[in-house]
Design a protein around this motif. Structure first.
Motif, PDB file in Angstrom:
ATOM      1  N   VAL A 152      66.433  66.084   0.648  1.00  7.93           N
ATOM      2  CA  VAL A 152      67.734  66.723   0.838  1.00  7.93           C
ATOM      3  C   VAL A 152      68.763  65.623   1.057  1.00  7.93           C
ATOM      4  CG1 VAL A 152      69.105  68.328   2.226  1.00  7.93           C
ATOM      5  CG2 VAL A 152      66.665  68.764   1.858  1.00  7.93           C
ATOM      6  N   TRP A 153      69.851  65.674   0.294  1.00  5.27           N
ATOM      7  CA  TRP A 153      70.896  64.659   0.340  1.00  5.27           C
ATOM      8  C   TRP A 153      72.243  65.294   0.657  1.00  5.27           C
ATOM      9  CZ3 TRP A 153      70.074  59.405  -1.213  1.00  5.27           C
ATOM     10  CH2 TRP A 153      68.802  59.129  -1.751  1.00  5.27           C
ATOM     11  N   GLY A 212      79.189  74.585   7.018  1.00  7.33           N
ATOM     12  CA  GLY A 212      78.305  73.799   7.877  1.00  7.33           C
ATOM     13  C   GLY A 212      76.998  73.488   7.181  1.00  7.33           C
ATOM     14  N   LEU A 213      76.523  72.253   7.305  1.00 11.58           N
ATOM     15  CA  LEU A 213      75.316  71.816   6.606  1.00 11.58           C
ATOM     16  C   LEU A 213      74.115  72.700   6.921  1.00 11.58           C
ATOM     17  CD1 LEU A 213      73.575  69.858   4.961  1.00 11.58           C
ATOM     18  CD2 LEU A 213      73.459  68.378   6.984  1.00 11.58           C
ATOM     19  N   LEU A 230      65.709  68.873   8.648  1.00 13.89           N
ATOM     20  CA  LEU A 230      66.727  67.832   8.693  1.00 13.89           C
ATOM     21  C   LEU A 230      66.404  66.880   9.829  1.00 13.89           C
ATOM     22  CD1 LEU A 230      69.946  70.037   8.304  1.00 13.89           C
ATOM     23  CD2 LEU A 230      68.887  68.615   6.540  1.00 13.89           C
ATOM     24  N   VAL A 231      66.666  65.597   9.644  1.00 11.71           N
ATOM     25  CA  VAL A 231      66.458  64.603  10.691  1.00 11.71           C
ATOM     26  C   VAL A 231      67.826  64.269  11.279  1.00 11.71           C
ATOM     27  CG1 VAL A 231      65.578  62.324  11.270  1.00 11.71           C
ATOM     28  CG2 VAL A 231      64.446  63.697   9.499  1.00 11.71           C
ATOM     29  N   LEU A 283      80.649  56.111  -3.331  1.00 12.31           N
ATOM     30  CA  LEU A 283      80.563  57.293  -2.472  1.00 12.31           C
ATOM     31  C   LEU A 283      79.207  57.287  -1.790  1.00 12.31           C
ATOM     32  CD1 LEU A 283      81.562  60.110  -1.505  1.00 12.31           C
ATOM     33  CD2 LEU A 283      80.528  61.044  -3.596  1.00 12.31           C
ATOM     34  N   PRO A 284      79.157  57.267  -0.451  1.00  9.09           N
ATOM     35  CA  PRO A 284      77.858  57.289   0.220  1.00  9.09           C
ATOM     36  C   PRO A 284      77.085  58.565  -0.100  1.00  9.09           C
ATOM     37  CG  PRO A 284      79.602  56.672   1.749  1.00  9.09           C
ATOM     38  CD  PRO A 284      80.281  57.150   0.501  1.00  9.09           C
ATOM     39  N   LEU A 285      75.816  58.406  -0.443  1.00  8.48           N
ATOM     40  CA  LEU A 285      74.877  59.518  -0.603  1.00  8.48           C
ATOM     41  C   LEU A 285      73.736  59.263   0.367  1.00  8.48           C
ATOM     42  CD1 LEU A 285      74.758  59.770  -4.512  1.00  8.48           C
ATOM     43  CD2 LEU A 285      76.200  61.069  -2.927  1.00  8.48           C
ATOM     44  N   THR A 286      73.486  60.215   1.257  1.00  9.28           N
ATOM     45  CA  THR A 286      72.554  59.988   2.358  1.00  9.28           C
ATOM     46  C   THR A 286      71.417  60.989   2.314  1.00  9.28           C
ATOM     47  OG1 THR A 286      74.410  59.239   3.724  1.00  9.28           O
ATOM     48  CG2 THR A 286      72.344  59.762   4.853  1.00  9.28           C
ATOM     49  N   ARG A 287      70.194  60.473   2.402  1.00 10.80           N
ATOM     50  CA  ARG A 287      69.014  61.338   2.465  1.00 10.80           C
ATOM     51  C   ARG A 287      68.838  61.819   3.899  1.00 10.80           C
ATOM     52  NH1 ARG A 287      63.746  59.356   2.804  1.00 10.80           N
ATOM     53  NH2 ARG A 287      64.583  57.295   2.278  1.00 10.80           N
ATOM     54  N   VAL A 288      68.894  63.139   4.107  1.00  6.77           N
ATOM     55  CA  VAL A 288      68.935  63.691   5.463  1.00  6.77           C
ATOM     56  C   VAL A 288      67.726  64.551   5.814  1.00  6.77           C
ATOM     57  CG1 VAL A 288      71.448  63.628   5.628  1.00  6.77           C
ATOM     58  CG2 VAL A 288      70.321  65.673   4.691  1.00  6.77           C
ATOM     59  N   GLY A 289      66.833  64.804   4.860  1.00  6.06           N
ATOM     60  CA  GLY A 289      65.693  65.657   5.185  1.00  6.06           C
ATOM     61  C   GLY A 289      64.842  65.947   3.971  1.00  6.06           C
ATOM     62  N   SER A 290      64.038  67.018   4.107  1.00  7.37           N
ATOM     63  CA  SER A 290      63.080  67.360   3.052  1.00  7.37           C
ATOM     64  C   SER A 290      62.992  68.869   2.899  1.00  7.37           C
ATOM     65  CB  SER A 290      61.677  66.825   3.391  1.00  7.37           C
ATOM     66  OG  SER A 290      61.690  65.416   3.547  1.00  7.37           O
ATOM     67  N   MET A 291      62.691  69.297   1.677  1.00  6.28           N
ATOM     68  CA  MET A 291      62.375  70.692   1.397  1.00  6.28           C
ATOM     69  C   MET A 291      60.875  70.886   1.544  1.00  6.28           C
ATOM     70  SD  MET A 291      65.355  71.912   0.853  1.00  6.28           S
ATOM     71  CE  MET A 291      64.855  73.577   0.389  1.00  6.28           C
TER      72      MET A 291
END
Length: 324
Positions: A152-153, A212-213, A230-231, A283-291
């Motif tokens: 998840v990004w 909201g995310l 999400l972390v 543009l920052p792209l951030t990995r925030v979690g997993s499906m």
């Protein structure tokens, strides 16, 4: 000034033949989609006191009214082409209309999207835009296309727009410079149209973060039949919130609305491609979690660095409960 004078003075632009066969001036616009393309169509409504403060700069309001619709096109990977505007006004104020239309058309020109019709009436200030875009057949990013194991990004940084609202509604305290940065994010969000187009073929599921995310990611989970983790430490919080305590920063970033960044899911094998894309777009792209596979209980969990679930007291903005 009657309705037709208002439209002619502030919203009537000559149609570009490459965009619309027939624009403003008839009972309907005439549009011809290109062969081999699909249309993406979306509509958003902005109501004074619910989606924006009554004293907002009208030029910024015109910008945002179109920006939130462009963001929907970005989330589908579509190129925006046309839009219509329905506008209810308490009164026909020339200064307000001049600023509103200027802000809207400046953003429209930036993205090559044309106003092709609409309606105006007297009433409580309400802005409704319907937008149409196009993309090659079968290439759309959809909420149902996530797979278990996907990363998840998110793009950009989160929480600043919600902080600007919290200052007005809840008395949140921010330094002047930080408040201005947050106000800019609330009133002038950046629709990630270029990113959305670039994600086709890289990402599967995608949506824009309007409520909201944590709350919006639930929609991908529901449509894809999955769950997500999400972390907390990986969620990119806007630097304007640096002086707030960690709990408040995380709360704003996870549950605050109006970010209009993209949240998307992509296979682990696409990490290098996404790093290259982030550099290309600056543009920052951030990995925030997993499906993950579907589970009982919460569709979206927020975990600390030890893998323990953290409490989350809100699932996102609700248009029938929360007030702007």
């Amino acid at each position: 000034m009657n309705e037709f004078d208002l439209i002619s003075r502030y919203f009537h632009k000559a149609s570009q033949p490459a965009v619309a066969d027939l624009g403003i001036g008839d009972d309907a616009a005439l549009l011809t989609p290109r062969e081999g393309f699909q249309q993406a169509i979306s509509v958003d409504m902005l109501v004074s006191g619910r989606h924006f403060f009554a004293d907002v700069d009208p030029a910024r309001l015109g910008y945002k009214s179109l920006a939130v619709n462009l963001s929907d096109m970005a989330a589908m990977g579509a190129t925006p082409r046309w839009f219509t505007l329905a506008l209810a006004l308490p009164q026909a104020d020339p200064h307000w209309l001049d600023a509103f239309s200027r802000g809207m058309f400046e953003l429209a020109q930036e993205h090559g999207v044309e106003l092709v019709g609409g309606d105006t009436t007297r009433g409580p200030l309400t802005i409704s835009i319907q937008i149409a875009g196009e993309l090659e057949q079968g290439t759309a990013l959809t909420r149902c296309a996530a797979l278990a194991g996907d990363d998840v990004w998110v793009s950009g940084a989160l929480g600043a727009a919600a902080a600007a609202v919290a200052v007005r509604v809840q008395g949140l305290a921010l330094p002047a410079a930080a408040l201005q940065a947050c106000q800019d994010r609330l009133e002038m969000p950046m629709p990630r149209v270029e990113l959305g187009r670039a994600l086709r073929g890289i990402a599967g599921a995608c949506l824009d973060i309007s409520d909201g995310l944590a709350g919006d990611l639930k929609h991908i989970c529901e449509r894809s039949g999955l769950s997500a983790d999400l972390v907390a430490s990986q969620v990119p919080v806007h630097p304007a919130l640096a002086q707030l305590d960690a709990e408040t920063r995380l709360h704003l970033a996870l549950t605050g609305g109006d970010d209009y960044e993209l949240c998307f899911c992509a296979p682990v094998t696409q990490r290098a491609a996404l790093a290259a894309l982030a550099a290309e777009l600056a543009l920052p792209l951030t990995r925030v979690g997993s499906m993950l596979a579907a589970r009982s209980g919460a569709l979206v969990r927020v975990l600390n660095d030890q893998g323990q679930e953290m409490a989350l007291d809100s699932g996102g903005f609700d248009h029938f409960i929360a007030a702007a």
